[in-house]
Each structure stands twice: as structure tokens, then as C-alpha cells.
Write a protein that holds these residues in place. Sequence first.
Motif, PDB file in Angstrom:
ATOM      1  N   ARG A  18      17.738   4.447  18.027  1.00 18.82           N
ATOM      2  CA  ARG A  18      18.870   5.636  16.827  1.00 18.82           C
ATOM      3  C   ARG A  18      20.607   6.301  18.046  1.00 18.82           C
ATOM      4  NH1 ARG A  18      16.138   9.804  13.520  1.00 18.82           N
ATOM      5  NH2 ARG A  18      18.379   9.615  12.733  1.00 18.82           N
ATOM      6  N   GLY A  19      19.922   6.765  19.106  1.00 23.12           N
ATOM      7  CA  GLY A  19      21.385   6.838  19.303  1.00 23.12           C
ATOM      8  C   GLY A  19      22.816   6.280  20.082  1.00 23.12           C
ATOM      9  N   ARG A  20      23.718   6.159  19.970  1.00 25.03           N
ATOM     10  CA  ARG A  20      25.143   5.786  20.744  1.00 25.03           C
ATOM     11  C   ARG A  20      24.461   5.186  21.841  1.00 25.03           C
ATOM     12  NH1 ARG A  20      29.440   9.969  21.890  1.00 25.03           N
ATOM     13  NH2 ARG A  20      27.793  11.273  23.169  1.00 25.03           N
ATOM     14  N   PRO A  21      25.495   4.036  22.178  1.00 23.08           N
ATOM     15  CA  PRO A  21      24.938   3.120  23.615  1.00 23.08           C
ATOM     16  C   PRO A  21      25.559   4.270  24.338  1.00 23.08           C
ATOM     17  CG  PRO A  21      26.637   2.444  21.801  1.00 23.08           C
ATOM     18  CD  PRO A  21      26.488   3.160  21.393  1.00 23.08           C
ATOM     19  N   GLN A  22      24.476   4.215  25.240  1.00 24.65           N
ATOM     20  CA  GLN A  22      24.410   4.820  26.905  1.00 24.65           C
ATOM     21  C   GLN A  22      26.225   5.247  27.193  1.00 24.65           C
ATOM     22  OE1 GLN A  22      22.669   7.079  28.709  1.00 24.65           O
ATOM     23  NE2 GLN A  22      21.280   7.593  27.720  1.00 24.65           N
ATOM     24  N   ALA A  24      28.975   4.888  25.777  1.00 22.18           N
ATOM     25  CA  ALA A  24      29.275   6.094  24.943  1.00 22.18           C
ATOM     26  C   ALA A  24      29.295   7.451  25.515  1.00 22.18           C
ATOM     27  CB  ALA A  24      30.048   6.467  23.545  1.00 22.18           C
ATOM     28  N   VAL A  25      27.867   8.056  25.618  1.00 24.60           N
ATOM     29  CA  VAL A  25      27.536   9.581  26.267  1.00 24.60           C
ATOM     30  C   VAL A  25      28.495   9.110  27.291  1.00 24.60           C
ATOM     31  CG1 VAL A  25      25.613  10.439  27.008  1.00 24.60           C
ATOM     32  CG2 VAL A  25      25.527   9.270  24.838  1.00 24.60           C
TER      33      VAL A  25
ATOM     34  N   LEU B 193      25.158  12.773  19.172  1.00 28.55           N
ATOM     35  CA  LEU B 193      26.727  13.445  19.708  1.00 28.55           C
ATOM     36  C   LEU B 193      28.003  13.130  20.344  1.00 28.55           C
ATOM     37  CD1 LEU B 193      24.580  17.395  20.115  1.00 28.55           C
ATOM     38  CD2 LEU B 193      25.841  16.447  17.760  1.00 28.55           C
ATOM     39  N   PRO B 194      28.972  13.767  19.442  1.00 27.74           N
ATOM     40  CA  PRO B 194      29.817  13.060  20.111  1.00 27.74           C
ATOM     41  C   PRO B 194      30.305  14.268  20.701  1.00 27.74           C
ATOM     42  CG  PRO B 194      31.140  14.147  18.042  1.00 27.74           C
ATOM     43  CD  PRO B 194      28.854  14.549  17.647  1.00 27.74           C
ATOM     44  N   PHE B 195      30.901  13.532  22.356  1.00 27.21           N
ATOM     45  CA  PHE B 195      31.272  14.428  23.436  1.00 27.21           C
ATOM     46  C   PHE B 195      31.243  16.077  22.691  1.00 27.21           C
ATOM     47  CE2 PHE B 195      34.144  16.853  26.509  1.00 27.21           C
ATOM     48  CZ  PHE B 195      33.501  16.722  27.785  1.00 27.21           C
ATOM     49  N   GLY B 196      31.110  17.362  23.643  1.00 31.83           N
ATOM     50  CA  GLY B 196      32.418  18.258  23.290  1.00 31.83           C
ATOM     51  C   GLY B 196      31.389  19.280  21.855  1.00 31.83           C
TER      52      GLY B 196
END
Lengths: 84, 414
Positions: A18-22, A24-25, B193-196
Amino acid sequence: MKITPPPEGAFSVVSEARGRPQIAVWRWPIALGALTVFGLFSALLGQKGLWLVLSWISLSIPFIVTVVCLLQAWCVPSVKGGRS
Amino acid sequence: MTTRTLRRWFVVHKWSSLVCTLFLLIVCVTGLPMLFSEQIWDTFVGDDDPPYEVLPPGTPNASLDTLVEKARAMFPGQIITNVSPMDDEPAVLLSMAPSWQALEEDKKYPDRNSSHWIKFDARTAKVLEQSRPANAPPEPRTWTGLIMGTCTRLHINLFAGLPGALFMGAMGGVFVVSLISGTVLYGRFMKRLPFGAVRRDRASRLTWLDLHNLLGVATLVWALVVGFTGLVNELQRPLFGLWRVTDVRQILKPYANLPVPSQDHLASVQAAFETARKAALGNEVTGLSFPGASFGSPVHYVLWTRGATPLRARLFTPVLVDARTGALTGAYPMPWYLRFLEVSRPLHFGDYGGMPLRILWALLDCVVIGVLVSGVVLWAGKRKIATDARLRALGYALDEGEVSPVSALAKGVS
């Protein structure tokens, strides 16, 4: 008497898919890290004029980004509350 | 990454952080005044030295031999140990002692110091200042001195000498491990989560977690660099020791058993400076120690030279000049590990980019303190959850008015 195990860590429930692609992190951390490295070494190797100013600027960006994020969290009414 | 691997990383992060947090808090807090020590000394203690004589620009320096003769005349029968031109003032510091043996014996008595110094004007060869005589009443201690001394010693070795320094070095290594494992966990926690983002509308534990992640990742590279170079700095004594028992011993082997010649019959100090300058071309000479100094040669002047370019200025090259003849014996570049140590120093001290860099160092240091504190809060909170769960299992009804951290946590992640 039964002793229940302590609760799981927060991460164990989140499913991987379910997470964002790595990437993007890591976009921001990589950018801030690169700026830090540049700032540390531009002053060390250049040690004069423009290189020093570039170093001050690039090293202050991670700090400024931190402060901006904190201000957003504490001053802007919660719109950035995560996506869950 | 499987949950199992992740859990392992979590354990690594938790334990490595727990081990080093207290000591890191100490170094982060004591490091702050150390960053600004020059300014603190100038502000609170000040400099009561008389100003330098104004001479026409281009006035040549007096010969170092003149200074040496003057010093000998002032303290007949004593030996000169070091001649050090100061790099930020037109002055030369000459260190003296009753004898090499007296210096050696000082080591057995912590409160004894038989060495003393004379500060000369480099141009006029006039005596500017002398160290306080050993039998004079000790200088009154200032608060500034007390605080700065305490900070420095806590920072470097916790008042515990070499073992303390090695211990702090080990803590630096553990800190690096904690940073790396923390980075792995960050990647996992931040997937959704978005950064920050700092979530403030959920359990306070999540706010602390987000805060820990944000502050930690923003200072990650800086903390890695300062932590690792701090570790390298703590190793300086063993590294210099290694060099002494390997290369230095090899170089000095042919001279090791020679007697130390009397200082009345030594070659010119000024000429030795010139010889060293030529031997290490492009380098400036920062000091000379007389034959007989511990770790030196019994018959050589040891001259320390350093590069003239900004980066090379941190790399020292010793030059040996035979004090009996004035002939050059050789210049000896340091081994790679000492070069690495010398280049890593500024990256730890933050003293190489003017006041703005020092201020940035202080700000980033404060952010790292934030990471440490939030980490401790998270750990303590987690312990509370575990304790609560155990208590509940044992049949204790916990106060319902208080938001149960367990349910809050579950809500936050689901």
C-alpha cells in the motif's frame, strides 16, 4: 493467568503493497543529504568567497526545511495529516 | 523487506540508540560552548596583552638565533625545548625547562610543571610576556575557565583520559550504527506519508515519531559526518602511537642510542627553519623542537611543516635536521591514517567556514538534540505501553480517562 504479549510495533501492521514507491520516500532525504555533503566540502576545499557562501546556503537548507515543516505542523490547521 | 528483517533493524536501532543516547546528549550539549570558545573567552575574559608595536610594513623578522640566545641569557643553565612562531600574531614562543629529565619526572606528579615559556616580538626580539613562574600563586580561576574546561573534558573523554576517549570513540561508532538502522526504519515508516509530515491530530506518540523522523532525516548526513569524524578524532592517540612505533622508530633507529648533545654547540635554529622550508617545498614551518624531546631524536631538530593551500594546511610533514651539523636528514610525510585524521578534524569542529558555519553547526547540533530527546520519549512511551498491557493482563484496571496508548497507536496505523 495469561500474560498477553506486548503490542506489535507500529510498522508491523502496514502492508508493503500500500505504500508509495520507494523512490518517492527518498527524494527529499537524498536531496538534503546531497546538499549537506556539498556544503561540507565546498567550504573545506574552496575555503574562500563564493565557495563559503555556497556552503552556508546549502548547509542551511536542511535546517530551513525542518523549520518550515515544523511551522506547517504547528501553525497551519491540520491539513497535512497523512493520507490514511 | 519482511516484517522479520524490519523487526531486526528495529532492535538494532533501539539498542544502539539506547547505548549511546546519554553520551551523545553530553557531547551535543558540551559541544555548543566549544564551538564558540574563542568568542566566549574574548567576551568574558578578554585579552590584557599590550598591543604590538607598530612597525613599517615589510620589517624583517629578527633571526630566531637571536631569540634563542636571549632566552639562554635569561635562564642560564636551562634548556630550550621548542621554538614556535605564532601563526596569527607577529610573535615567537620559546619553551624552556631546567632539563629534559625534569620534564620526564613531571609526568609522575600531576601538579608539577617545570616547563615555562617566553613570548618574543618576532620583529624586534623584545620580550613581550612570560609564563607565570612555577612558585607563583596560581592564577585565580574564572567561571569561564571552569565551564569551558569542564565542557571540553566531558566532550572529549568524560574526565577519564585515554580510556574515556576510546569509550567516547566507541559511542561514536554505535551512533553511526544507530543512524544507519534509523535510516532503514525511516524508509519503512514514511511509505505512506509525505516528506516532513508531522501528524498532530492523532496520538501524541505519532507526533513524536514524525518529529523524530523529520529531524533525524534532515540532519542525517551531517550527523553521520560529525559522528564519524568524532570517532576518528578519539583515536588520535592510538594512531599517533602506532606511527611512532612503526615508521618513526624505523627512521630514528640509527640515532636511538646517541647521547643528547649539549645545547651550547648546536647548529643554527634559523638555518634549520630555512632547510626545512626547502625540504618540504611549498610548506610553512610551524615549529621546532630541540634534540632530546620525548618521542624525538637525540640529535635532530624536529621541524613541523604544513601545506600552504587550505586543505594541505591540515597535513603536517615533519622534517629532521641534524642539530650537530645543520644538515637535512629528511622530510617524512605522514601515513594515510594520520592524513585521514588530520583532514577529518575540521569536519568535526566546523571551524573552517567562518562564523556562519559555526552557527549552522550549532543549529544542526540543536536539531540532533531534538532527535535524541524525541527518541527517548518514544522509547519511554513504548515501555509505558508494554507495562500497561502487562498490568492489564494481571487484572489491574487502568484509569479510563487517560487515552490508552495501545488503542491510540492501533488507530494511528490502521
